[in-house]
Motif scaffolding. Structure first.
Motif, mmCIF file in Angstrom:
data_model
loop_
_atom_site.group_PDB
_atom_site.id
_atom_site.type_symbol
_atom_site.label_atom_id
_atom_site.label_comp_id
_atom_site.label_asym_id
_atom_site.label_seq_id
_atom_site.Cartn_x
_atom_site.Cartn_y
_atom_site.Cartn_z
ATOM 1 N N VAL A 203 20.272 -7.494 -2.943
ATOM 2 C CA VAL A 203 19.122 -8.185 -2.353
ATOM 3 C C VAL A 203 18.339 -8.854 -3.472
ATOM 4 C CG1 VAL A 203 17.110 -7.960 -0.862
ATOM 5 C CG2 VAL A 203 19.028 -6.348 -0.614
ATOM 6 N N ARG A 204 18.388 -10.188 -3.466
ATOM 7 C CA ARG A 204 17.683 -10.920 -4.524
ATOM 8 C C ARG A 204 16.276 -11.299 -4.075
ATOM 9 N NH1 ARG A 204 22.195 -15.202 -5.058
ATOM 10 N NH2 ARG A 204 22.475 -14.492 -2.925
ATOM 11 N N ASN A 205 15.479 -11.777 -4.998
ATOM 12 C CA ASN A 205 14.075 -12.126 -4.715
ATOM 13 C C ASN A 205 13.357 -10.962 -4.047
ATOM 14 O OD1 ASN A 205 14.347 -14.820 -5.702
ATOM 15 N ND2 ASN A 205 15.553 -15.237 -3.863
ATOM 16 N N CYS A 206 13.577 -9.786 -4.551
ATOM 17 C CA CYS A 206 13.010 -8.562 -3.962
ATOM 18 C C CYS A 206 12.500 -7.696 -5.119
ATOM 19 C CB CYS A 206 14.098 -7.840 -3.155
ATOM 20 S SG CYS A 206 13.488 -6.369 -2.322
ATOM 21 N N GLU A 207 11.233 -7.846 -5.420
ATOM 22 C CA GLU A 207 10.670 -7.105 -6.559
ATOM 23 C C GLU A 207 10.149 -5.748 -6.103
ATOM 24 O OE1 GLU A 207 7.773 -9.246 -8.796
ATOM 25 O OE2 GLU A 207 7.332 -7.521 -10.093
ATOM 26 N N VAL A 208 10.494 -4.729 -6.835
ATOM 27 C CA VAL A 208 9.938 -3.401 -6.558
ATOM 28 C C VAL A 208 8.549 -3.339 -7.170
ATOM 29 C CG1 VAL A 208 10.185 -0.945 -7.092
ATOM 30 C CG2 VAL A 208 12.165 -2.270 -6.329
ATOM 31 N N THR A 209 7.572 -3.037 -6.305
ATOM 32 C CA THR A 209 6.170 -3.024 -6.763
ATOM 33 C C THR A 209 5.593 -1.617 -6.786
ATOM 34 O OG1 THR A 209 5.510 -3.479 -4.489
ATOM 35 C CG2 THR A 209 5.699 -5.380 -5.971
ATOM 36 N N GLY A 210 6.311 -0.660 -6.231
ATOM 37 C CA GLY A 210 5.821 0.722 -6.246
ATOM 38 C C GLY A 210 6.923 1.679 -5.867
ATOM 39 N N LEU A 211 6.733 2.954 -6.202
ATOM 40 C CA LEU A 211 7.712 3.990 -5.849
ATOM 41 C C LEU A 211 7.011 4.996 -4.951
ATOM 42 C CD1 LEU A 211 9.173 4.455 -9.428
ATOM 43 C CD2 LEU A 211 10.363 3.426 -7.500
ATOM 44 N N GLU A 212 7.652 5.353 -3.833
ATOM 45 C CA GLU A 212 7.085 6.359 -2.929
ATOM 46 C C GLU A 212 7.532 7.736 -3.400
ATOM 47 O OE1 GLU A 212 4.975 5.729 -0.769
ATOM 48 O OE2 GLU A 212 5.244 3.640 -0.160
ATOM 49 N N ILE A 213 6.573 8.618 -3.631
ATOM 50 C CA ILE A 213 6.908 9.961 -4.114
ATOM 51 C C ILE A 213 6.140 10.972 -3.275
ATOM 52 C CG2 ILE A 213 6.749 11.533 -6.105
ATOM 53 C CD1 ILE A 213 6.906 8.874 -7.829
ATOM 54 N N GLU A 214 6.875 11.905 -2.687
ATOM 55 C CA GLU A 214 6.219 12.949 -1.878
ATOM 56 C C GLU A 214 6.687 14.297 -2.362
ATOM 57 O OE1 GLU A 214 7.117 12.177 2.240
ATOM 58 O OE2 GLU A 214 6.409 10.099 2.040
ATOM 59 N N GLY A 215 5.744 15.167 -2.686
ATOM 60 C CA GLY A 215 6.089 16.528 -3.120
ATOM 61 C C GLY A 215 7.037 16.553 -4.306
ATOM 62 N N GLY A 216 6.834 15.634 -5.247
ATOM 63 C CA GLY A 216 7.660 15.614 -6.460
ATOM 64 C C GLY A 216 9.035 15.013 -6.266
ATOM 65 N N ARG A 217 9.254 14.364 -5.123
ATOM 66 C CA ARG A 217 10.562 13.764 -4.843
ATOM 67 C C ARG A 217 10.377 12.306 -4.430
ATOM 68 N NH1 ARG A 217 15.525 15.708 -3.954
ATOM 69 N NH2 ARG A 217 16.772 13.901 -3.453
ATOM 70 N N VAL A 218 11.246 11.437 -4.922
ATOM 71 C CA VAL A 218 11.148 10.040 -4.530
ATOM 72 C C VAL A 218 11.702 9.877 -3.113
ATOM 73 C CG1 VAL A 218 13.408 9.252 -5.410
ATOM 74 C CG2 VAL A 218 11.469 7.692 -5.421
ATOM 75 N N THR A 219 10.999 9.073 -2.312
ATOM 76 C CA THR A 219 11.462 8.878 -0.924
ATOM 77 C C THR A 219 11.722 7.412 -0.611
ATOM 78 O OG1 THR A 219 9.170 8.725 -0.170
ATOM 79 C CG2 THR A 219 10.212 10.914 -0.059
ATOM 80 N N GLY A 220 11.375 6.533 -1.546
ATOM 81 C CA GLY A 220 11.631 5.120 -1.288
ATOM 82 C C GLY A 220 10.907 4.240 -2.274
ATOM 83 N N VAL A 221 10.978 2.938 -1.993
ATOM 84 C CA VAL A 221 10.329 1.951 -2.877
ATOM 85 C C VAL A 221 9.492 1.002 -2.036
ATOM 86 C CG1 VAL A 221 12.127 2.027 -4.655
ATOM 87 C CG2 VAL A 221 12.360 0.432 -2.754
ATOM 88 N N ARG A 222 8.448 0.485 -2.669
ATOM 89 C CA ARG A 222 7.687 -0.615 -2.052
ATOM 90 C C ARG A 222 8.172 -1.902 -2.719
ATOM 91 N NH1 ARG A 222 3.751 3.207 -2.762
ATOM 92 N NH2 ARG A 222 2.861 2.259 -4.645
ATOM 93 N N THR A 223 8.381 -2.928 -1.921
ATOM 94 C CA THR A 223 8.897 -4.171 -2.491
ATOM 95 C C THR A 223 8.142 -5.363 -1.923
ATOM 96 O OG1 THR A 223 10.534 -4.910 -0.856
ATOM 97 C CG2 THR A 223 11.204 -3.099 -2.303
ATOM 98 N N THR A 224 8.372 -6.510 -2.530
ATOM 99 C CA THR A 224 7.769 -7.745 -2.014
ATOM 100 C C THR A 224 8.385 -8.139 -0.672
ATOM 101 O OG1 THR A 224 9.336 -8.872 -3.444
ATOM 102 C CG2 THR A 224 7.068 -8.715 -4.236
ATOM 103 N N ARG A 225 9.451 -7.448 -0.266
ATOM 104 C CA ARG A 225 10.050 -7.719 1.055
ATOM 105 C C ARG A 225 9.906 -6.499 1.959
ATOM 106 N NH1 ARG A 225 15.523 -11.101 -0.059
ATOM 107 N NH2 ARG A 225 15.466 -11.224 2.223
ATOM 108 N N GLY A 226 8.904 -5.699 1.678
ATOM 109 C CA GLY A 226 8.601 -4.560 2.552
ATOM 110 C C GLY A 226 9.079 -3.233 1.983
ATOM 111 N N PRO A 227 8.663 -2.124 2.627
ATOM 112 C CA PRO A 227 9.077 -0.808 2.131
ATOM 113 C C PRO A 227 10.531 -0.502 2.483
ATOM 114 C CG PRO A 227 7.713 -0.592 4.103
ATOM 115 C CD PRO A 227 7.768 -2.055 3.792
ATOM 116 N N ILE A 228 11.186 0.245 1.614
ATOM 117 C CA ILE A 228 12.588 0.644 1.851
ATOM 118 C C ILE A 228 12.679 2.137 1.549
ATOM 119 C CG2 ILE A 228 14.980 0.325 1.130
ATOM 120 C CD1 ILE A 228 14.211 -2.519 0.203
ATOM 121 N N ARG A 229 13.212 2.905 2.503
ATOM 122 C CA ARG A 229 13.393 4.346 2.253
ATOM 123 C C ARG A 229 14.694 4.550 1.476
ATOM 124 N NH1 ARG A 229 12.555 4.454 7.575
ATOM 125 N NH2 ARG A 229 14.560 5.430 7.998
ATOM 126 N N ALA A 230 14.695 5.583 0.660
ATOM 127 C CA ALA A 230 15.904 5.829 -0.146
ATOM 128 C C ALA A 230 16.030 7.311 -0.437
ATOM 129 C CB ALA A 230 15.830 5.055 -1.461
#
Ligand code: FAD
Length: 418
Positions: A203-230
């Motif tokens: 996925v191009r033109n998709c900048e990661v602007t933040g990381l979702e972290i809950e309880g010490g575990r990553v759950t996804g990323v925030r991007t310029t094309r919306g949030p993505i769970r991972a």
């Protein structure tokens, strides 16, 4: 693959390219993936490919803020070698070399890997001793290395300055015959196409602007094309590693500097190998188009600007002329820079982080292009199994706190430059 047969190519040509199949798709990001790899440079794309190829993971995305090949994978001077001597580095870079030797076949894409050899020149008896030691370590690990005396280097490279007035006389060289160059952007394209064929969403033109972290575990990323769970997130954002890691609250022992490179106007074949000067941070090879590719040292200030300053231009060209005075008649066609993640020991990170499910690949300093295949291979292993492979076990963040640095800082293009 059928679509690349000679007949298919002819049919495409006759139809004006109308039936040409895209090398990779241009998918919109899905809501969730098993693994998200941040950064579509060589390392990110290779990681995604090996995650799919070696570990059978199906739902993988590579998120790239710009276009493929826009980062350092498309800015480097393409040198590939495995002349490392520190425990932790030696076998890793040799794994990479072995993967390079099969890469065009593996990806069904010509990455133009050319094993034209590399000379690391020595300019003092002390440098000859250091080169001998490095060569012995390499040979003890089954890696090719030859220590050449002055007369042999002179016979092979007569166009260097062998005069009595040479600024730094050449005493000899350490030669690795399997070293060479590859076409850098073809590496990105080859991995991209092969990963795409295995279902990876690039996925191009998709900048990661933040990381979702809950309880010490990553759950996804925030991007310029919306949030993505991972389920898992791997960072492979060379040049921006400390910035993106800071999104997870990680402070890394990295400084970002610029590294410049230059290409001259094309000339007839002159240099059929790679030459690294041992008296300054300078190296030269000749591209298949005929231009001489010149590499220099870091600009000595921190920056993310991707364009270098004039003092380093002068330094590099002075070094070039000290080594090869005949170059004074050439004109420089272009020069450019890339942002280097410099770790404090010159060695990279391929590791877990204190945040569960978040993995780090970075700190490649001057030397990540040659590492691309092994880096992707080992990072994929680390992400898939949640533990390092023995070949990247030393590349942790903790090594600095534990005083287990792999201090091969002088292993930029010219190992004996520093
Ligand atoms: P990149 O191609 O930079 O990939 C990182 C990607 O992450 C970029 O595409 C970037 O856009 C993306 N990204 C960043 N932030 C985000 C975000 N927030 N969200 C989404 N995407 C993001 N190495 C060698 O081995 N041999 C050499 O001869 C050599 N010469 C060099 C010469 C120069 C002038 C330079 C600049 C580098 C050289 N290197 C060399 C080093 C090598 O190029 C790098 O170490 C290597 O390419 C880095 O890995 P990469 O390919 O994944 O990086």
């Amino acid at each position: 693959m059928r679509e690349y047969s000679a007949l298919a190519i002819l049919a495409n040509a006759l139809s004006g390219g109308g039936r040409w199949r895209r090398a990779w798709r241009d998918p919109a990001p899905k809501e969730a993936y098993d693994v998200v790899v941040v950064g579509g440079g060589g390392h990110g794309l290779a990681t995604a490919y090996y995650l799919a190829r070696e570990h059978g993971i199906r739902r993988i995305a590579v998120l790239e803020k710009g276009w493929l090949g826009g980062g350092n994978i498309g800015r480097n001077t393409t040198i590939v070698r495995s002349n490392y001597m520190m425990p932790g580095n030696t076998l890793f870079y040799e794994r990479s070399m072995k993967l390079w030797e099969e890469l065009s076949r593996e990806l069904n894409f010509n990455v133009m890997f050319s094993q034209r050899g590399q000379y690391n020149l020595c300019h003092s008896p002390a440098q000859m001793d250091a080169a001998r030691r490095r060569g012995n370590v390499m040979r003890a690990h089954g890696i090719d290395a030859e220590l050449l005396p002055r007369e042999e280097v002179r016979r092979r490279l007569p166009y260097l300055d062998w005069s009595d007035s040479a600024r730094f006389p050449i005493h000899g060289a350490l030669f690795q015959g399997r070293a060479g160059t590859a076409r850098h952007d073809a590496v990105a394209w080859g991995y991209a196409r092969a990963a795409d064929r295995r279902g990876v969403d690039i996925v191009r033109n998709c900048e990661v602007t933040g990381l979702e972290i809950e309880g010490g575990r990553v759950t996804g990323v925030r991007t310029t094309r919306g949030p993505i769970r991972a389920g898992k997130v791997g960072l492979a954002v060379a040049g921006r590693t400390s910035v993106v890691a800071a999104m997870a609250g990680l402070r890394l022992p990295i400084e970002t500097h610029l590294l410049q490179a230059f290409v001259t106007e094309p000339i007839k074949p002159l240099i059929d190998t790679v030459i690294a000067y041992g008296a300054a941070h300078f190296y030269v090879s000749q591209s298949d188009k005929g231009g001489l590719v010149l590499g220099g040292d870091l600009d000595g200030y921190n920056s993310y600007a991707q364009r270098g300053g004039l003092p380093m231009v002068e330094h590099t060209l002075r070094s070039a002329l000290a080594l090869m005075p005949s170059l004074s008649r050439l004109r420089i066609l272009r020069h450019w820079a890339g942002a280097m993640d410099m770790t404090m020991d010159g060695s990279p990170f391929i590791c877990r982080t204190p945040i569960r499910g978040l993995y780090l690949n970075g700190g490649w300093c001057y030397g990540g292009f040659k590492a691309t295949p092994a880096s992707g291979w080992c990072f994929a292993w680390t992400i898939a199994k949640d533990e390092p492979h023995p070949d990247n076990a030393a590349f942790t963040i903790e090594r600095f706190a534990e005083a287990r640095q792999i201090d091969e800082k002088g292993m930029g293009p010219t190992p004996n430059a520093h």
